[in-house]
Design a protein around this motif. Structure first.
Motif, PDB file in Angstrom:
ATOM      1  N   HIS A 140     -25.886  41.991  55.151  1.00 40.06           N
ATOM      2  CA  HIS A 140     -27.219  42.515  55.437  1.00 40.06           C
ATOM      3  C   HIS A 140     -28.308  41.516  55.028  1.00 40.06           C
ATOM      4  O   HIS A 140     -28.206  40.876  53.991  1.00 40.06           O
ATOM      5  CB  HIS A 140     -27.437  43.834  54.696  1.00 40.06           C
ATOM      6  N   HIS A 143     -30.916  43.912  52.230  1.00 38.24           N
ATOM      7  CA  HIS A 143     -30.495  44.876  51.197  1.00 38.24           C
ATOM      8  C   HIS A 143     -30.332  44.167  49.843  1.00 38.24           C
ATOM      9  O   HIS A 143     -29.226  44.036  49.321  1.00 38.24           O
ATOM     10  CB  HIS A 143     -29.160  45.517  51.570  1.00 38.24           C
ATOM     11  N   ASP A 150     -28.587  52.333  54.287  1.00 39.79           N
ATOM     12  CA  ASP A 150     -28.123  52.655  55.634  1.00 39.79           C
ATOM     13  C   ASP A 150     -27.427  54.014  55.625  1.00 39.79           C
ATOM     14  O   ASP A 150     -26.678  54.319  54.695  1.00 39.79           O
ATOM     15  CB  ASP A 150     -27.136  51.592  56.134  1.00 39.79           C
ATOM     16  N   HIS A 266     -26.225  53.073  63.328  1.00 38.45           N
ATOM     17  CA  HIS A 266     -26.607  53.600  62.015  1.00 38.45           C
ATOM     18  C   HIS A 266     -28.134  53.612  61.881  1.00 38.45           C
ATOM     19  O   HIS A 266     -28.835  53.008  62.688  1.00 38.45           O
ATOM     20  CB  HIS A 266     -25.987  52.759  60.885  1.00 38.45           C
ATOM     21  N   HIS A 268     -31.307  52.663  59.346  1.00 34.56           N
ATOM     22  CA  HIS A 268     -31.708  51.884  58.161  1.00 34.56           C
ATOM     23  C   HIS A 268     -33.013  52.497  57.626  1.00 34.56           C
ATOM     24  O   HIS A 268     -33.972  52.665  58.364  1.00 34.56           O
ATOM     25  CB  HIS A 268     -31.899  50.418  58.561  1.00 34.56           C
TER      26      HIS A 268
HETATM   27 ZN   LIG Z   1     -29.809  48.340  56.591  1.00 33.68          ZN
END
Ligand SMILES: [Zn+2]
Length: 272
Positions: A140, A143, A150, A266, A268
């Motif tokens: 990532h 992060h 996430d 997903h 974020h």
């Molecule tokens: Zn993320």
């Protein structure tokens, strides 16, 4: 050569788990006591055992108690609560730490989801490591400061139409809810611009369970809206075609740019 192997192992464990390299160095100090065992397999097994015991104790007992002193708290690791890891690998690798405000926001959104859709739990994916700003959580980009989290999409079983807690990708990433005909196709746009990494995960992650799941736009949309309504949350990334399809209106929901990866697998979320 032996030293090089140890250095590579140290680096690998550090990159994947942050604390694993240090645990390995600690384990090495115990290894001379195991040299009395003549059988190589027994000796190797005992060394591995020492590492695993130390790693488990430090990961599940020590770090969760120390990390809050450095401004990060672990997300819940049990599989029964409103907010839980999609895979136990996430907490096992220490990738489930966030700032307390983000933990609170995620917990509150998960409770609201449970109230609106009884039986629904929210699955989290990668968050951050327990210590240090700017220590990257590979792969990532951002992060690295405790502010990012996430979350998995919500799905129905495509055979029965019933809500499921599972996801088509065992790691939560890489099985995408593709744009329909006529919808904005950022994946194609970014690939065309030469951003080869944008679609990379779809080529790596097995797609065989994709047809067993139907994307649950209603529950996923509700989750995004609960998060967006939270004062502490600054930005949410989800692919533009899904923002439009679900009818998400909050201006906190942005396009992340082609330098990132797809966000139609997903959500974020990040703090202000
Ligand atoms: Zn993320």
């Amino acid at each position: 050569m032996k030293l090089l192997g140890k250095i590579i192992l140290f680096l690998l464990l550090t990159v994947i788990t942050q604390i694993g390299g240090l645990v390995y160095m600690l384990a090495i100090t115990c290894y001379p006591f195991l040299n009395k065992f003549q059988n190589r397999i027994v000796r190797g097994g005992l060394k591995l055992g020492v590492f695993l015991v130390l790693y488990s104790l430090i990961t599940f007992v020590l770090v969760p108690r120390i990390a809050p002193e450095f401004g990060r708290v672990p997300l819940p690791i049990t599989t029964k609560g409103n907010l839980k890891p999609l895979t136990i690998l996430t907490p096992l690798l220490n990738r489930h730490y966030v700032r307390p405000e983000l933990e609170k926001s995620a917990q509150e959104a998960a409770i609201k989801m449970q109230e609106k859709f009884p039986g629904t739990s929210v699955n989290y994916l990668d968050a951050n490591f327990p210590f240090m700003n700017s220590f990257p959580l590979i792969p990532h980009l951002s992060h690295n400061d405790g502010k990012k989290l996430d979350l998995a999409f919500l799905y129905d079983d495509s055979q029965t139409g019933i809500d499921t807690h599972e996801a088509p990708s065992f790691i939560g990433y890489g099985v995408c809810e593709d744009p329909l005909i006529g919808e904005e196709n950022t994946a194609a746009f970014c690939a065309q611009k030469g951003y080869w990494q944008y679609n990379l995960l779809t080529a790596v992650v097995p797609q065989k369970h994709k047809n067993n799941f139907t994307f649950d736009a209603q529950r996923t949309g509700a989750l995004v809206n609960f998060l967006a309504a939270h004062e502490e949350i600054g930005k949410i990334f989800i692919e533009p075609h899904l923002k439009k399809r679900i009818g998400l209106k909050s201006d906190k929901i942005r396009f992340h740019g082609c330098q990132a990866v797809r966000h139609d697998d997903h959500i974020h979320v990040q703090l202000k």
